[in-house]
Each structure stands twice: as C-alpha cells, then as structure tokens.
Motif scaffolding. Structure first.
Motif, short mmCIF file in Angstrom:
data_model
loop_
_atom_site.label_atom_id
_atom_site.label_comp_id
_atom_site.label_asym_id
_atom_site.label_seq_id
_atom_site.Cartn_x
_atom_site.Cartn_y
_atom_site.Cartn_z
N LYS A 236 -8.44 23.75 -35.56
CA LYS A 236 -7.37 23.25 -34.71
C LYS A 236 -7.91 22.68 -33.40
O LYS A 236 -7.27 21.85 -32.76
CB LYS A 236 -6.37 24.37 -34.43
CG LYS A 236 -5.62 24.84 -35.69
CD LYS A 236 -4.63 25.94 -35.37
CE LYS A 236 -3.88 26.37 -36.62
NZ LYS A 236 -2.91 27.47 -36.35
N SER A 237 -9.08 23.16 -33.00
CA SER A 237 -9.72 22.64 -31.80
C SER A 237 -11.23 22.84 -31.92
O SER A 237 -11.70 23.64 -32.73
CB SER A 237 -9.19 23.32 -30.54
OG SER A 237 -9.48 24.71 -30.57
N PHE A 238 -11.98 22.12 -31.10
CA PHE A 238 -13.43 22.25 -31.06
C PHE A 238 -13.86 22.67 -29.65
O PHE A 238 -13.34 22.16 -28.66
CB PHE A 238 -14.10 20.93 -31.44
CG PHE A 238 -13.96 20.56 -32.89
CD1 PHE A 238 -14.86 21.04 -33.83
CD2 PHE A 238 -12.93 19.75 -33.32
CE1 PHE A 238 -14.74 20.70 -35.17
CE2 PHE A 238 -12.79 19.40 -34.65
CZ PHE A 238 -13.70 19.88 -35.59
N ARG A 302 -26.88 24.35 -24.86
CA ARG A 302 -27.88 24.39 -25.94
C ARG A 302 -27.17 24.74 -27.25
O ARG A 302 -26.37 25.67 -27.31
CB ARG A 302 -28.99 25.40 -25.64
CG ARG A 302 -30.11 25.34 -26.68
CD ARG A 302 -31.36 26.06 -26.21
NE ARG A 302 -32.41 25.99 -27.20
CZ ARG A 302 -33.22 24.95 -27.39
NH1 ARG A 302 -33.08 23.88 -26.62
NH2 ARG A 302 -34.16 24.96 -28.31
N PHE A 303 -27.50 23.96 -28.29
CA PHE A 303 -26.82 24.15 -29.57
C PHE A 303 -27.69 23.57 -30.68
O PHE A 303 -28.31 22.52 -30.50
CB PHE A 303 -25.46 23.43 -29.54
CG PHE A 303 -24.60 23.66 -30.76
CD1 PHE A 303 -23.79 24.77 -30.85
CD2 PHE A 303 -24.59 22.74 -31.80
CE1 PHE A 303 -22.97 24.97 -31.96
CE2 PHE A 303 -23.80 22.93 -32.91
CZ PHE A 303 -22.98 24.05 -32.99
N LYS A 304 -27.74 24.26 -31.83
CA LYS A 304 -28.49 23.78 -32.99
C LYS A 304 -27.60 23.84 -34.22
O LYS A 304 -26.82 24.77 -34.39
CB LYS A 304 -29.74 24.63 -33.24
CG LYS A 304 -30.83 24.53 -32.18
CD LYS A 304 -32.02 25.39 -32.57
CE LYS A 304 -33.12 25.35 -31.51
NZ LYS A 304 -34.28 26.18 -31.91
N ILE A 305 -27.76 22.85 -35.08
CA ILE A 305 -26.99 22.84 -36.33
C ILE A 305 -27.72 21.98 -37.37
O ILE A 305 -28.41 21.01 -37.02
CB ILE A 305 -25.56 22.28 -36.09
CG1 ILE A 305 -24.67 22.53 -37.31
CG2 ILE A 305 -25.58 20.81 -35.71
CD1 ILE A 305 -23.19 22.26 -37.05
N GLY A 306 -27.60 22.38 -38.63
CA GLY A 306 -28.18 21.61 -39.73
C GLY A 306 -27.11 20.78 -40.42
O GLY A 306 -25.99 21.26 -40.63
N LEU A 307 -27.44 19.54 -40.76
CA LEU A 307 -26.48 18.66 -41.43
C LEU A 307 -27.20 17.82 -42.48
O LEU A 307 -28.42 17.63 -42.42
CB LEU A 307 -25.82 17.71 -40.42
CG LEU A 307 -24.86 18.33 -39.40
CD1 LEU A 307 -24.48 17.30 -38.34
CD2 LEU A 307 -23.62 18.87 -40.09
N MET A 330 -18.91 26.70 -34.25
CA MET A 330 -20.10 27.47 -34.59
C MET A 330 -21.00 26.64 -35.51
O MET A 330 -20.55 25.70 -36.16
CB MET A 330 -19.70 28.78 -35.29
CG MET A 330 -18.85 29.69 -34.43
SD MET A 330 -19.71 30.22 -32.93
CE MET A 330 -20.96 31.29 -33.65
N PRO A 331 -22.28 27.01 -35.61
CA PRO A 331 -23.21 26.26 -36.47
C PRO A 331 -22.87 26.32 -37.96
O PRO A 331 -23.47 25.59 -38.74
CB PRO A 331 -24.56 26.91 -36.19
CG PRO A 331 -24.41 27.53 -34.85
CD PRO A 331 -22.99 27.99 -34.77
N PRO A 355 -33.45 31.11 -37.49
CA PRO A 355 -32.28 31.72 -36.84
C PRO A 355 -31.57 30.70 -35.98
O PRO A 355 -32.20 29.98 -35.20
CB PRO A 355 -32.88 32.86 -36.02
CG PRO A 355 -34.22 33.13 -36.64
CD PRO A 355 -34.70 31.83 -37.16
N VAL A 356 -30.27 30.63 -36.14
CA VAL A 356 -29.48 29.66 -35.39
C VAL A 356 -28.49 30.39 -34.49
O VAL A 356 -27.79 31.29 -34.93
CB VAL A 356 -28.70 28.73 -36.35
CG1 VAL A 356 -27.88 27.73 -35.56
CG2 VAL A 356 -29.67 28.02 -37.27
N THR A 357 -28.44 30.01 -33.25
CA THR A 357 -27.50 30.60 -32.31
C THR A 357 -26.77 29.50 -31.58
O THR A 357 -27.31 28.42 -31.34
CB THR A 357 -28.22 31.48 -31.28
OG1 THR A 357 -29.19 30.69 -30.59
CG2 THR A 357 -28.88 32.65 -31.95
#
Length: 358
Positions: A236-238, A302-307, A330-331, A355-357
C-alpha cells in the motif's frame, strides 16, 4: 467461377487475417483461409480455434461462392506482385485455384470449404474501447504475462477495475476501468494491426470477446480461470525511494547484464545516500561488474537488494519519461517502478548470497 481483385487489397486483407493462421495446427485445415465471394465483396476468415479474424474487401465478380485459400503459399506469392489486378479462378469440382496476372499464371490445389470450422460471431454490442488503450496495454502490460501453460490465468491479461498481467516474478498495472472482469489471451493484442486508430465496438458473449470495426472482426476465446489476487501483492506504500536518470540507469543495467550468471541474471543494488551501486558477478566464468550512478533523489541512507537484471531493465525501458523512480520496503518485498502518471510495474527481489539488512 472467378473474381478480380487488386493485389493491394488482397495483401492488405491477408495481412489482417494472418495472426489467426496456424503454421502447425492440430486440425490441418485451419492452415487455410476461408474466402466467401458475395455481392461484389470477398470475405476472408481465419481461425486457430482459439481466435478468429474476419475481414472483407471489394472485388469484381458475377458469382457467389466460397473456397479455401492455402494461406502460406498464396501469401508469399501475392507479396511478390506489383500493384495490379489479379484474376482468381476457382474450380469447385477439383478445388483448384488459378491466379492470373500480367504475364503470370499460377495454380494451387485446395480443399473442400465445407470442412472449415464454423465461425459464429455475435452482432451485439457491449461497449466501445479506444484502440490507443489496446496499444498501450500491448506495450506496457502484456510483456509481463506468463508463458507457462500450466498457469493459464497468468498467460493472459486481466481486464477489470485495472488492467494487470503477471508471471509470478513481475507485475504490471495499467489504469483503465473496464466494465467487465475478464481474462483475455495475449493473442487478443495482435488486433492492434487489424484496426485503425478509432473506437472499436466490443461484445462479450459466452466465452468469447469480439472486437468489431468497420469491415473487420476479431474474436478470441476468454480464459476461464481465476486471476491471482494481485492487489494484495502490491504494498500500500513504500518506505524508501530513489529517482535516477533513465538513460543512465539503462546504460548501467545493460552493461551489468553481460556479467550476470545466466541462471537468474542476478544483480545487487547498493544504495548509499545519493549514490546507487550496481554490481554483478558470475563465479562460473570469473566475471565481475560494478558501477556507480549519482541519483537525482534518495531518502535512503543504506540499502541492499538483489534483483533480476533483465526483468528490471525491461521494466525501466517501458517508461517514456527521462527520470525513473524505484520504490522499496524490505529487501524481500516487491520493488515498485514508476514515473509520472498512474502506470507502474513491479519486480520480485532475489535472495542475495550475503546477509542483507535494510
């Protein structure tokens, strides 16, 4: 029996019915196009048993008759002709078709037209839809549908309070309020080449959707399945968002794709303030890639994500605007991609090997 038609009108009609002609059908006779000559008009009918296309053009004839046209051979032949009248003769005793043009005479065998499937088309009207809408859905939504025949609902496009398509890994939503709630096959959108830029009359009758404009009819069988509850999958939101120059992001993603492992095309996005780092590696071939992009806007420290790089790249390319916005929570949650306007698409993340945070 015979008729005369210009090569231009003939090739135009054949191009319209071509999408519904099967190359390797279960029922071989649908490799042909049914032609009906009546009242100085010839009607062309093609079907692959899931969709049917009907169109008609003027011709010169003193006879009323019908015959089957072997599409592939005739189509290739007519394409070679210059603009000129074509005389077509048909022998109903041996189903032989003869084409006579300036200095050329060809013939080809056919089959009994009575064996062609009967196509019933409703003359009623449910409503009107603009071809421009169908073109937008074809370009922006249809690419997100699935090709997995074991999930037939996802192989189509949902038309309802919104237009949506998903393959389980990607999802696109287009703002269009359709009166009905139906799932149409992807083949419906081949109709964009059959109609002109004007309103199209549509009708929903039983399990079929029929589109009609002037002398052309396009009918498809609806997908009788339940579409996934996509609205609950969309956040519903980011909490986080970044804005980047689209051309720069596309350039980096295209480069990164070369260095990804082809199993899942995984890349890692690392956002540090106003800088986006795109990295990829393929351990099987000892390849690595890393590139930074200066962001236009960012509310992330700071943010990490795999796509999946290919999914993200194709999604970004669909937008016309010069800047693109990526939205995150969230990631492990859906990533939103949008720009100006209400159209948006989404990509599922991939699990990183670290590890992703957030």
């Amino acid at each position: 029996m015979e008729f005369i038609i210009s090569s231009e009108k003939l090739i135009t009609a054949l191009n319209k019915v071509k999408p519904a002609v099967s190359n390797n059908p279960v029922v071989p006779i649908v490799e042909n196009v049914l032609c009906k000559v009546k009242d100085k008009e010839i009607q062309f009918i093609s079907t692959d048993l899931q969709r049917s296309i009907i169109t008609s053009v003027e011709c010169e004839s003193k006879f009323n008759f019908e015959f089957l046209l072997p599409f592939k051979t005739v189509y290739e032949f007519i394409k070679t002709l210059p603009l000129q009248p074509v005389k077509v003769e048909y022998n109903h005793l041996n189903y032989q078709i003869t084409f006579i043009t300036d200095g050329t005479k060809t013939s080809i065998g056919s089959e009994n037209s009575k064996d062609f499937p009967k196509i019933e088309v409703s003359e009623e009207s449910t409503g009107v839809i603009d071809l421009k809408i169908l073109k937008s859905i074809n370009e922006l939504v249809k690419p997100f549908s699935s090709s997995d025949e074991l999930r037939p609902a996802m192989c189509g496009v949902y038309l309802g309070s919104q237009v949506c398509a998903t393959d389980g890994h990607r999802l696109a939503v287009y703002p269009f309020d359709f009166k009905e709630q139906i799932i149409v096959p992807k083949s419906l959108f081949d109709c964009v080449n059959c109609f002109s830029d004007d309103d199209i009359i549509y009708n929903i009758s039983g399990k079929n959707l029929t589109l009609r404009q002037n002398n052309t009819v396009y009918q498809v069988r609806l997908i009788d399945e339940r579409f996934p509850d996509y609205q609950n999958a969309i956040p519903k939101s980011f909490d986080f968002n970044i804005k980047a120059v689209k051309s720069e992001l596309i350039r980096v993603l295209q480069s990164a794709l070369i260095f990804t492992n082809k199993t899942n095309n995984q890349i890692k996005l690392t956002i540090t303030g106003s800088v986006l780092n795109v990295s990829a590696q393929d351990l099987d071939f000892n390849k690595e890639f890393s590139s930074n992009i200066n962001l236009v806007e960012s509310n992330i420290e700071r943010f990490k994500i795999g796509l999946n790089c290919l999914f993200l790249l194709n999604a970004v390319k669909l937008f016309e605007e010069s800047e693109i916005t990526l939205r995150f929570n969230m990631p492990n949650s859906l990533v939103g991609i949008d720009s100006v306007g209400n159209y948006a698409n989404y990509v599922m993340p991939l699990m990183l090997n670290e590890p992703v945070t957030a």
